[in-house]
Design an enzyme around this catalytic site. Structure first.
Site, mmCIF file in Angstrom:
data_model
loop_
_atom_site.group_PDB
_atom_site.id
_atom_site.type_symbol
_atom_site.label_atom_id
_atom_site.label_comp_id
_atom_site.label_asym_id
_atom_site.label_seq_id
_atom_site.Cartn_x
_atom_site.Cartn_y
_atom_site.Cartn_z
ATOM 1 N N ASN A 1 -5.825 12.511 0.429
ATOM 2 C CA ASN A 1 -4.395 12.011 1.550
ATOM 3 C C ASN A 1 -5.375 10.847 2.877
ATOM 4 O O ASN A 1 -6.882 10.614 2.674
ATOM 5 C CB ASN A 1 -3.307 12.201 2.217
ATOM 6 N N LYS A 2 -4.076 9.833 3.057
ATOM 7 C CA LYS A 2 -4.884 8.784 4.009
ATOM 8 C C LYS A 2 -6.698 10.466 4.895
ATOM 9 O O LYS A 2 -6.108 11.265 5.672
ATOM 10 C CB LYS A 2 -3.905 8.637 5.579
ATOM 11 N N GLN B 1 -2.500 2.359 10.434
ATOM 12 C CA GLN B 1 -1.055 2.836 9.543
ATOM 13 C C GLN B 1 0.166 3.787 10.118
ATOM 14 O O GLN B 1 1.392 3.056 9.719
ATOM 15 C CB GLN B 1 -1.158 3.319 7.870
ATOM 16 N N ARG C 1 -7.663 -0.025 -6.698
ATOM 17 C CA ARG C 1 -8.267 0.981 -6.178
ATOM 18 C C ARG C 1 -7.826 2.135 -6.975
ATOM 19 O O ARG C 1 -7.010 1.881 -7.471
ATOM 20 C CB ARG C 1 -6.626 0.935 -4.868
ATOM 21 N N ASP D 1 -2.133 10.628 -2.282
ATOM 22 C CA ASP D 1 -2.275 9.608 -2.863
ATOM 23 C C ASP D 1 -2.828 10.830 -4.567
ATOM 24 O O ASP D 1 -2.574 9.523 -5.250
ATOM 25 C CB ASP D 1 -3.316 8.870 -2.516
ATOM 26 N N ARG E 1 1.000 -1.339 0.229
ATOM 27 C CA ARG E 1 0.215 -0.295 -0.017
ATOM 28 C C ARG E 1 0.555 1.211 -0.233
ATOM 29 O O ARG E 1 1.832 0.820 0.497
ATOM 30 C CB ARG E 1 -0.933 0.483 1.049
ATOM 31 N N GLY E 2 0.306 2.039 -0.084
ATOM 32 C CA GLY E 2 1.013 3.520 -0.719
ATOM 33 C C GLY E 2 0.861 3.809 -1.821
ATOM 34 O O GLY E 2 1.632 3.196 -2.963
ATOM 35 N N ALA E 3 0.803 5.432 -1.824
ATOM 36 C CA ALA E 3 0.904 5.179 -3.719
ATOM 37 C C ALA E 3 1.673 5.160 -3.904
ATOM 38 O O ALA E 3 1.401 4.082 -5.383
ATOM 39 C CB ALA E 3 0.757 6.876 -3.500
HETATM 40 C C1 LIG Z 1 3.710 8.169 0.042
HETATM 41 S S1 LIG Z 1 1.968 7.334 -0.973
HETATM 42 C C2 LIG Z 1 1.737 7.376 0.695
HETATM 43 C C3 LIG Z 1 -0.240 7.198 1.376
HETATM 44 O O1 LIG Z 1 -0.742 6.070 1.156
HETATM 45 C C4 LIG Z 1 -1.604 5.750 1.948
HETATM 46 O O2 LIG Z 1 -3.114 5.365 1.427
HETATM 47 P P1 LIG Z 1 -2.460 3.721 2.062
HETATM 48 O O3 LIG Z 1 -2.334 3.350 2.940
HETATM 49 O O4 LIG Z 1 -4.509 3.063 2.236
HETATM 50 O O5 LIG Z 1 -2.628 2.656 0.868
HETATM 51 C C5 LIG Z 1 -1.665 6.288 2.636
HETATM 52 O O6 LIG Z 1 -3.042 7.983 2.378
HETATM 53 C C6 LIG Z 1 -0.189 8.072 2.637
HETATM 54 O O7 LIG Z 1 -0.152 9.291 3.536
#
Ligand SMILES: CSC[C@H]1O[C@H](OP(=O)(O)O)[C@H](O)[C@@H]1O
Length: 365
Positions: free
Chosen positions: A252-253, A201, A90, A242, A53-55
């Site tokens: 973002n989250k 997270q 996603r 994201d 996960r993570g963009a």
């Molecule tokens: C460097 S992008 C990280 C960004 O992605 C996370 O979302 P997820 O864990 O659902 O993929 C979150 O928004 C982070 O800030």
């Protein structure tokens, strides 16, 4: 970054170059396990279930997913089918679509029998570029932290939300990269780590990263950040993204917007850190236009953690039968963003600010 003294990237090809290994982030911080992705569906599942996960990382995983797909079906139809499947995993992070479009564009012009090898090479290029971009974000952002620490004459206290560390990218991270670079340069840094409900997270991944790197930090409930800002205990906020629009709106989250509001009210600088691959130049109004992923209710109703005897357990934390909503992201309007830290430098959160760093994106008059 390092885990138990050994350097890792979050995703890397196997020795044979025909499959990839990823860190299973659903098992962290209590177990470190690698997962092998051998098919396009393996990659799609890993993204859907947040093994990765993570963009930036889901973009690179999708690029490798397309490469794995070319080993199964390298026809033109195979390309389009793989892109459609992976893009649907996603909806919010623009990096996913950006990486797929970039990798697919390289493949369409070559013979079928060359596509698999080329796709793996392109995925590796995207991964290497992500590492370089995140390292550069770290350098640019570290100067902000250092300046604040010098002006303050002591430790700088940074608040971050979710995980935008090396686990969200291939290496270094985005929001945490400036913290790593500043810490390694001897700048006294402490991090307030938002736990980040519902998937935690922050509590699970950001805390794990900072522990492994020896960065002083304190995990807090999401709702504590505003209070700390009111009492002068936060010098600045840095978050990831994201998807960021051409006007500087930052998606973002979930919960990021609330932190930005508190920061604005308490005059705490609020930065977003992101590479070029996270900017969506086609959008201007993030609140109206960015698709917000709605995830499974079980992420809110249940928690999984470590039991007293060292096992894993999942427990229900919401009253049975109550309806649940679980939007996974929100959008912070540019007016609440002090600056955007990119691999090319720091920009105002505005069209002109971003175009100043990316002049090639300026539309012809
Ligand atoms: C460097 S992008 C990280 C960004 O992605 C996370 O979302 P997820 O864990 O659902 O993929 C979150 O928004 C982070 O800030």
């Amino acid at each position: 970054m390092k885990i138990d003294g050994r350097h890792y990237r979050t995703i890397f090809p196997d020795a044979g170059g025909t499959s990839v290994q990823v860190i299973d982030q659903t098992r962290l911080p209590f177990a470190f396990e690698l997962q092998r992705l051998a098919t396009m569906e393996d990659a799609a599942r890993a993204i859907r279930t947040m093994v990765v996960r993570g963009a930036p990382l889901i973009g690179v995983t999708a690029a490798y997913g397309l490469a794995l797909a070319m080993r199964e079906d390298s026809s033109s139809e195979g390309i389009e089918q793989a892109v459609a499947t992976l893009a649907a995993t996603r909806p919010t992070a623009i990096n996913l679509r950006w990486a797929l479009d970039r990798a697919a564009s390289v493949l369409r012009g070559v013979p079928d029998n060359e596509r698999a090898a080329l796709a793996f090479e392109e995925a590796a290029r995207i991964a290497d570029e992500d590492v370089a971009s995140c390292r550069s974000i770290g350098e640019h952002g570290a100067r902000i932290l250092s300046d604040i620490a010098v002006a303050k004459g002591g430790r700088i206290d940074v608040l971050t939300h979710c995980n935008a560390g090396w686990l969200a990218t291939v290496d270094w991270g985005t929001a945490l990269a400036p913290i790593y670079v500043a810490h390694d340069a001897g700048v006294p840094v402490h991090v307030w780590v938002d736990e980040t409900r519902p998937r935690n997270q922050g509590a699970a991944l950001t805390a794990f990263e900072l522990n492994a790197h020896g960065v002083p930090h304190t995990v807090i409930a999401d709702n504590a950040g505003g209070h700390l800002m009111q009492h002068g205990q936060v010098d600045l906020c840095i978050v990831g993204s994201d998807r960021t629009t051409a006007s500087g709106d930052v998606c973002n989250k979930i919960g990021t917007y609330l932190k930005a509001l508190a920061a604005h009210d308490t005059r705490v600088p609020f930065y977003a850190a992101l590479p070029f691959s996270t900017i969506d130049w086609t959008l201007n109004d993030g609140v109206a236009e960015i698709p917000i992923e709605e995830r499974d209710a079980r992420e809110v109703t249940h928690l999984t953690g470590l039991t007293e005897d060292g096992g894993f357990a999942t427990v229900q934390v919401v009253s049975p039968g109550s309806p649940v909503a679980n939007p996974a992201f929100d959008v912070t309007p540019a007016r609440l963003v002090t600056g955007i830290i990119t691999e090319r430098g720091v920009a105002q959160a505005s069209p002109e600010g971003l175009l100043g760093l990316y002049p090639e994106r300026r539309k012809p008059a």
